[in-house]
Design an enzyme around this catalytic site. Structure first.
Site, PDB file in Angstrom:
ATOM      1  N   THR A 195      41.322  44.537  35.749  1.00 16.98           N
ATOM      2  CA  THR A 195      40.362  45.004  34.744  1.00 16.98           C
ATOM      3  C   THR A 195      40.384  44.122  33.504  1.00 16.98           C
ATOM      4  O   THR A 195      41.414  43.495  33.186  1.00 16.98           O
ATOM      5  CB  THR A 195      40.688  46.446  34.322  1.00 16.98           C
ATOM      6  OG1 THR A 195      39.857  46.853  33.232  1.00 16.98           O
ATOM      7  CG2 THR A 195      42.150  46.582  33.887  1.00 16.98           C
ATOM      8  N   TYR A 244      46.220  53.215  30.717  1.00 18.59           N
ATOM      9  CA  TYR A 244      45.433  52.568  31.772  1.00 18.59           C
ATOM     10  C   TYR A 244      45.596  51.048  31.728  1.00 18.59           C
ATOM     11  O   TYR A 244      45.835  50.396  32.750  1.00 18.59           O
ATOM     12  CB  TYR A 244      43.964  52.949  31.644  1.00 18.59           C
ATOM     13  CG  TYR A 244      43.050  52.221  32.596  1.00 18.59           C
ATOM     14  CD1 TYR A 244      43.018  52.551  33.939  1.00 18.59           C
ATOM     15  CD2 TYR A 244      42.229  51.189  32.152  1.00 18.59           C
ATOM     16  CE1 TYR A 244      42.186  51.873  34.826  1.00 18.59           C
ATOM     17  CE2 TYR A 244      41.392  50.508  33.018  1.00 18.59           C
ATOM     18  CZ  TYR A 244      41.380  50.854  34.367  1.00 18.59           C
ATOM     19  OH  TYR A 244      40.566  50.182  35.237  1.00 18.59           O
TER      20      TYR A 244
END
Length: 273
Positions: free
Chosen positions: A62, A102
């Site tokens: 990501t 995250y």
């Protein structure tokens, strides 16, 4: 593990695309987030190492591994924030800075994949993705923001956004995503052990305000929204510089925003019919 044991020897490529994908969930349940993203990635790597060590191993990372990107100069335009010193977007030389549980869990997995190439010789590749969308994106408020906003505009309901609406992402259609993985697996020796920023690039970058304008044009419906405060560690701009991927394994995005959004709207309409 049993699946790998039965079929591992004949496996030529493994794509690890599973994960906990919502920043909000990671803040509410950080242990779940860690076990899913970091420990889950390690389990995949160990299974590959034990059963099919010659396979290409591709990881869906990501852009959140780069933090909030406040170190770069931002300028505010009428409908978007810009990075005037980075006309091609952000490349892989940007310093890592994990923000949020995250970001930490995906960042740890990202680094494990690269290290398993260095230490164990696995043919790993890390894709640091920007925003992906396309048919069968079952979006929620917490993730899959393109699909979510398509649904909201089509419904005519009032919805909320975080921030001023000028934050920018580059959109990557699912068709281009699949092509990326296939081309990298086919040329794994040219890209093993490396991270690549993967997105639609500057040509497919949109702010939320620009996305809403495009959806209004496509659907004929008004985007009725109100603003909430910015989310913690949100990036004002992330646009992937994809030139490294083009050079290493010949990939470039092909599906433009207009075509991709029209296809997304059609899929959501069919699903809701």
């Amino acid at each position: 593990d049993s699946l790998f044991q039965r079929h591992g020897a004949g496996t030529s490529a493994v794509a690890h695309v599973a994960g906990q994908v919502a920043m909000t969930t990671s803040i509410e349940r950080p242990r779940l987030d860690f076990e899913t993203n970091a420990l889950g990635a390690l389990n995949v790597l160990e299974a590959v190492r034990a059963t099919c060590p010659a396979a290409a191993v591709l990881f869906s990372s990501t852009n959140k591994v780069y933090g909030d990107l406040r170190q770069f100069r931002h300028e505010e335009a009428a409908t978007r924030w810009t990075l005037p010193d980075l006309p091609h977007g952000l490349d892989e030389a940007v310093a890592l800075e994990f923000h949020s549980p995250y970001g930490c869990s995906k960042g740890a997995a990202d680094q494990y994949f690269l290290d398993y190439h260095r230490i164990f010789g696995l043919k790993t590749v890390v894709f640091r993705h920007s925003s992906m969308y396309g048919g069968r994106q079952f979006a929620t408020y917490d993730q899959g923001w393109v699909g979510w906003f398509v649904e909201q505009v089509l419904s005519g309901a009032r919805f909320t956004i975080s921030g001023d609406g000028k934050q920018v992402r580059d959109l990557l259609h699912a068709d281009d995503l699949v092509t990326c993985y296939r081309q990298a697996a086919a040329r794994i020796d040219a890209c093993a052990g490396r991270p690549f920023n993967i997105g639609g690039g500057m040509a497919s970058s949109l702010s939320l305000l620009e996305l809403f304008a495009a959806l209004e044009r496509i659907t004929g419906k008004k985007a009725d929204f109100e603003r909430l405060p910015w989310r913690a560690s949100d990036q004002k701009v992330f646009v992937a510089d994809t030139r490294a991927a083009a050079a290493a394994f010949g990939w470039a995005p092909r599906v433009g925003c207009d075509e991709g959004l029209r296809r997304m709207v059609e899929w959501v309409r069919e699903r809701k019919a």
